[in-house]
Design a protein around this motif. Structure first.
Motif, PDB file in Angstrom:
ATOM      1  N   ASP A 130       0.816  -1.194   0.000  1.00 37.01           N
ATOM      2  CA  ASP A 130       0.000   0.000   0.000  1.00 37.01           C
ATOM      3  C   ASP A 130       0.859   1.256   0.000  1.00 37.01           C
ATOM      4  O   ASP A 130       0.471   2.278  -0.525  1.00 37.01           O
ATOM      5  CB  ASP A 130      -0.922   0.012   1.224  1.00 37.01           C
ATOM      6  N   ARG A 131       2.028   1.207   0.618  1.00 35.27           N
ATOM      7  CA  ARG A 131       2.873   2.388   0.739  1.00 35.27           C
ATOM      8  C   ARG A 131       3.835   2.548  -0.436  1.00 35.27           C
ATOM      9  O   ARG A 131       4.182   3.645  -0.804  1.00 35.27           O
ATOM     10  CB  ARG A 131       3.668   2.337   2.036  1.00 35.27           C
ATOM     11  N   ASP A 132       4.332   1.476  -0.972  1.00 32.37           N
ATOM     12  CA  ASP A 132       5.353   1.553  -2.008  1.00 32.37           C
ATOM     13  C   ASP A 132       5.099   0.509  -3.091  1.00 32.37           C
ATOM     14  O   ASP A 132       5.588  -0.616  -3.012  1.00 32.37           O
ATOM     15  CB  ASP A 132       6.740   1.356  -1.382  1.00 32.37           C
ATOM     16  N   PRO A 133       4.351   0.891  -4.125  1.00 36.37           N
ATOM     17  CA  PRO A 133       4.033  -0.086  -5.171  1.00 36.37           C
ATOM     18  C   PRO A 133       5.252  -0.594  -5.937  1.00 36.37           C
ATOM     19  O   PRO A 133       5.255  -1.716  -6.411  1.00 36.37           O
ATOM     20  CB  PRO A 133       3.061   0.659  -6.091  1.00 36.37           C
ATOM     21  N   ARG A 134       6.321   0.205  -6.034  1.00 36.68           N
ATOM     22  CA  ARG A 134       7.522  -0.283  -6.734  1.00 36.68           C
ATOM     23  C   ARG A 134       8.192  -1.416  -5.961  1.00 36.68           C
ATOM     24  O   ARG A 134       8.688  -2.370  -6.550  1.00 36.68           O
ATOM     25  CB  ARG A 134       8.517   0.850  -6.966  1.00 36.68           C
ATOM     26  N   THR A 135       8.166  -1.325  -4.638  1.00 38.19           N
ATOM     27  CA  THR A 135       8.695  -2.409  -3.823  1.00 38.19           C
ATOM     28  C   THR A 135       7.848  -3.663  -4.011  1.00 38.19           C
ATOM     29  O   THR A 135       8.370  -4.774  -4.094  1.00 38.19           O
ATOM     30  CB  THR A 135       8.745  -2.008  -2.336  1.00 38.19           C
ATOM     31  N   ALA A 136       6.548  -3.478  -4.089  1.00 39.61           N
ATOM     32  CA  ALA A 136       5.647  -4.611  -4.310  1.00 39.61           C
ATOM     33  C   ALA A 136       5.921  -5.263  -5.667  1.00 39.61           C
ATOM     34  O   ALA A 136       5.892  -6.488  -5.787  1.00 39.61           O
ATOM     35  CB  ALA A 136       4.192  -4.167  -4.210  1.00 39.61           C
ATOM     36  N   LEU A 137       6.191  -4.456  -6.692  1.00 42.27           N
ATOM     37  CA  LEU A 137       6.550  -5.014  -8.002  1.00 42.27           C
ATOM     38  C   LEU A 137       7.814  -5.849  -7.901  1.00 42.27           C
ATOM     39  O   LEU A 137       7.888  -6.951  -8.442  1.00 42.27           O
ATOM     40  CB  LEU A 137       6.747  -3.898  -9.031  1.00 42.27           C
ATOM     41  N   GLY A 138       8.799  -5.317  -7.196  1.00 44.64           N
ATOM     42  CA  GLY A 138      10.052  -6.050  -7.003  1.00 44.64           C
ATOM     43  C   GLY A 138       9.833  -7.365  -6.277  1.00 44.64           C
ATOM     44  O   GLY A 138      10.445  -8.381  -6.613  1.00 44.64           O
ATOM     45  N   ALA A 139       8.940  -7.350  -5.282  1.00 49.06           N
ATOM     46  CA  ALA A 139       8.642  -8.566  -4.533  1.00 49.06           C
ATOM     47  C   ALA A 139       7.990  -9.624  -5.434  1.00 49.06           C
ATOM     48  O   ALA A 139       8.108 -10.818  -5.176  1.00 49.06           O
ATOM     49  CB  ALA A 139       7.731  -8.258  -3.344  1.00 49.06           C
ATOM     50  N   LEU A 140       7.338  -9.168  -6.502  1.00 53.46           N
ATOM     51  CA  LEU A 140       6.737 -10.085  -7.471  1.00 53.46           C
ATOM     52  C   LEU A 140       7.731 -10.501  -8.560  1.00 53.46           C
ATOM     53  O   LEU A 140       7.388 -11.248  -9.470  1.00 53.46           O
ATOM     54  CB  LEU A 140       5.516  -9.430  -8.128  1.00 53.46           C
ATOM     55  N   GLY A 141       8.948  -9.973  -8.475  1.00 56.42           N
ATOM     56  CA  GLY A 141       9.963 -10.302  -9.467  1.00 56.42           C
ATOM     57  C   GLY A 141       9.826  -9.498 -10.742  1.00 56.42           C
ATOM     58  O   GLY A 141      10.315  -9.912 -11.796  1.00 56.42           O
ATOM     59  N   LEU A 142       9.157  -8.339 -10.666  1.00 53.67           N
ATOM     60  CA  LEU A 142       8.922  -7.518 -11.854  1.00 53.67           C
ATOM     61  C   LEU A 142       9.760  -6.250 -11.815  1.00 53.67           C
ATOM     62  O   LEU A 142       9.887  -5.614 -10.774  1.00 53.67           O
ATOM     63  CB  LEU A 142       7.437  -7.146 -11.939  1.00 53.67           C
ATOM     64  N   ARG A 143      10.327  -5.889 -12.959  1.00 54.08           N
ATOM     65  CA  ARG A 143      11.078  -4.641 -13.100  1.00 54.08           C
ATOM     66  C   ARG A 143      10.105  -3.494 -13.354  1.00 54.08           C
ATOM     67  O   ARG A 143       9.063  -3.687 -13.967  1.00 54.08           O
ATOM     68  CB  ARG A 143      12.031  -4.704 -14.302  1.00 54.08           C
ATOM     69  N   TYR A 144      10.476  -2.307 -12.917  1.00 52.94           N
ATOM     70  CA  TYR A 144       9.688  -1.116 -13.241  1.00 52.94           C
ATOM     71  C   TYR A 144      10.185  -0.601 -14.586  1.00 52.94           C
ATOM     72  O   TYR A 144      11.163   0.146 -14.680  1.00 52.94           O
ATOM     73  CB  TYR A 144       9.827  -0.038 -12.161  1.00 52.94           C
ATOM     74  N   ALA A 145       9.555  -1.085 -15.643  1.00 54.87           N
ATOM     75  CA  ALA A 145       9.925  -0.715 -17.006  1.00 54.87           C
ATOM     76  C   ALA A 145       8.691  -0.855 -17.891  1.00 54.87           C
ATOM     77  O   ALA A 145       7.834  -1.713 -17.642  1.00 54.87           O
ATOM     78  CB  ALA A 145      11.043  -1.614 -17.516  1.00 54.87           C
ATOM     79  N   ALA A 146       8.625  -0.026 -18.922  1.00 58.75           N
ATOM     80  CA  ALA A 146       7.474  -0.051 -19.818  1.00 58.75           C
ATOM     81  C   ALA A 146       7.286  -1.416 -20.469  1.00 58.75           C
ATOM     82  O   ALA A 146       6.158  -1.893 -20.613  1.00 58.75           O
ATOM     83  CB  ALA A 146       7.603   1.042 -20.880  1.00 58.75           C
ATOM     84  N   ASP A 147       8.381  -2.055 -20.880  1.00 53.75           N
ATOM     85  CA  ASP A 147       8.278  -3.388 -21.492  1.00 53.75           C
ATOM     86  C   ASP A 147       7.601  -4.383 -20.550  1.00 53.75           C
ATOM     87  O   ASP A 147       6.765  -5.183 -20.970  1.00 53.75           O
ATOM     88  CB  ASP A 147       9.651  -3.929 -21.888  1.00 53.75           C
ATOM     89  N   ALA A 148       7.994  -4.347 -19.275  1.00 53.96           N
ATOM     90  CA  ALA A 148       7.410  -5.259 -18.288  1.00 53.96           C
ATOM     91  C   ALA A 148       5.942  -4.936 -18.051  1.00 53.96           C
ATOM     92  O   ALA A 148       5.109  -5.844 -17.916  1.00 53.96           O
ATOM     93  CB  ALA A 148       8.199  -5.195 -16.985  1.00 53.96           C
ATOM     94  N   PHE A 149       5.606  -3.656 -18.006  1.00 54.84           N
ATOM     95  CA  PHE A 149       4.215  -3.215 -17.835  1.00 54.84           C
ATOM     96  C   PHE A 149       3.338  -3.745 -18.977  1.00 54.84           C
ATOM     97  O   PHE A 149       2.281  -4.337 -18.745  1.00 54.84           O
ATOM     98  CB  PHE A 149       4.181  -1.681 -17.777  1.00 54.84           C
TER      99      PHE A 149
END
Length: 142
Positions: free
Chosen positions: A26-45
């Motif tokens: 809830d506080r940090d969606p980028r951390t949550a993405l990382g916990a799912l093994g996902l990079r913060y990048a347009a290709d991944a999105f």
């Protein structure tokens, strides 16, 4: 759930809570993405939209990803979700303001992608948001 402790919870849920931190998503969606093994990048999105992963798409958007971000080929998340037949992701992206008129330089519009894949519910949702049934794309033959 945070104050309840881990005792009595399934192991997978307990590990997920420990890895992501209580309430961390809830506080940090980028951390949550990382916990799912996902990079913060347009290709991944765009890839997650094409796989129908509503939660990941929500996290990308909450992290500040532009709703009309495209991958390296110029394909938008909306086109990817429409091509994959993922109604819930299409509706989410439309609700967040995704453009129904984008087309990849070498690909279909979201409407064409939905029509090719025979998904009338997505076609209707796109038309309701203003998609132009006469808009040509780079793959159209007319």
């Amino acid at each position: 759930m945070c104050g309840m402790g881990l005792r009595g919870r399934p192991l997978v849920l307990s590990v997920a809570i420990l890895l992501t931190g209580c309430g961390q998503q809830d506080r940090d969606p980028r951390t949550a993405l990382g916990a799912l093994g996902l990079r913060y990048a347009a290709d991944a999105f765009v890839a997650q939209a094409g796989e129908g992963d509503v939660k990941a798409v929500e996290l990308y958007l909450a992290s500040g990803m532009a709703v009309d971000a495209t991958d390296k080929k110029g394909v938008s998340a909306l086109t990817s979700a429409a091509a994959g037949g993922h109604v819930n992701v299409v509706r989410l992206l439309l609700d967040k303001g995704a453009s129904v008129k984008t087309a990849a330089p070498q690909g279909p519009t979201p409407l064409t992608a939905a029509a090719w894949n025979g998904n009338p519910e997505i076609v209707r949702a796109l038309l309701d948001k203003g998609a132009d049934a006469n808009q040509a794309d780079s793959l159209s033959q007319w």
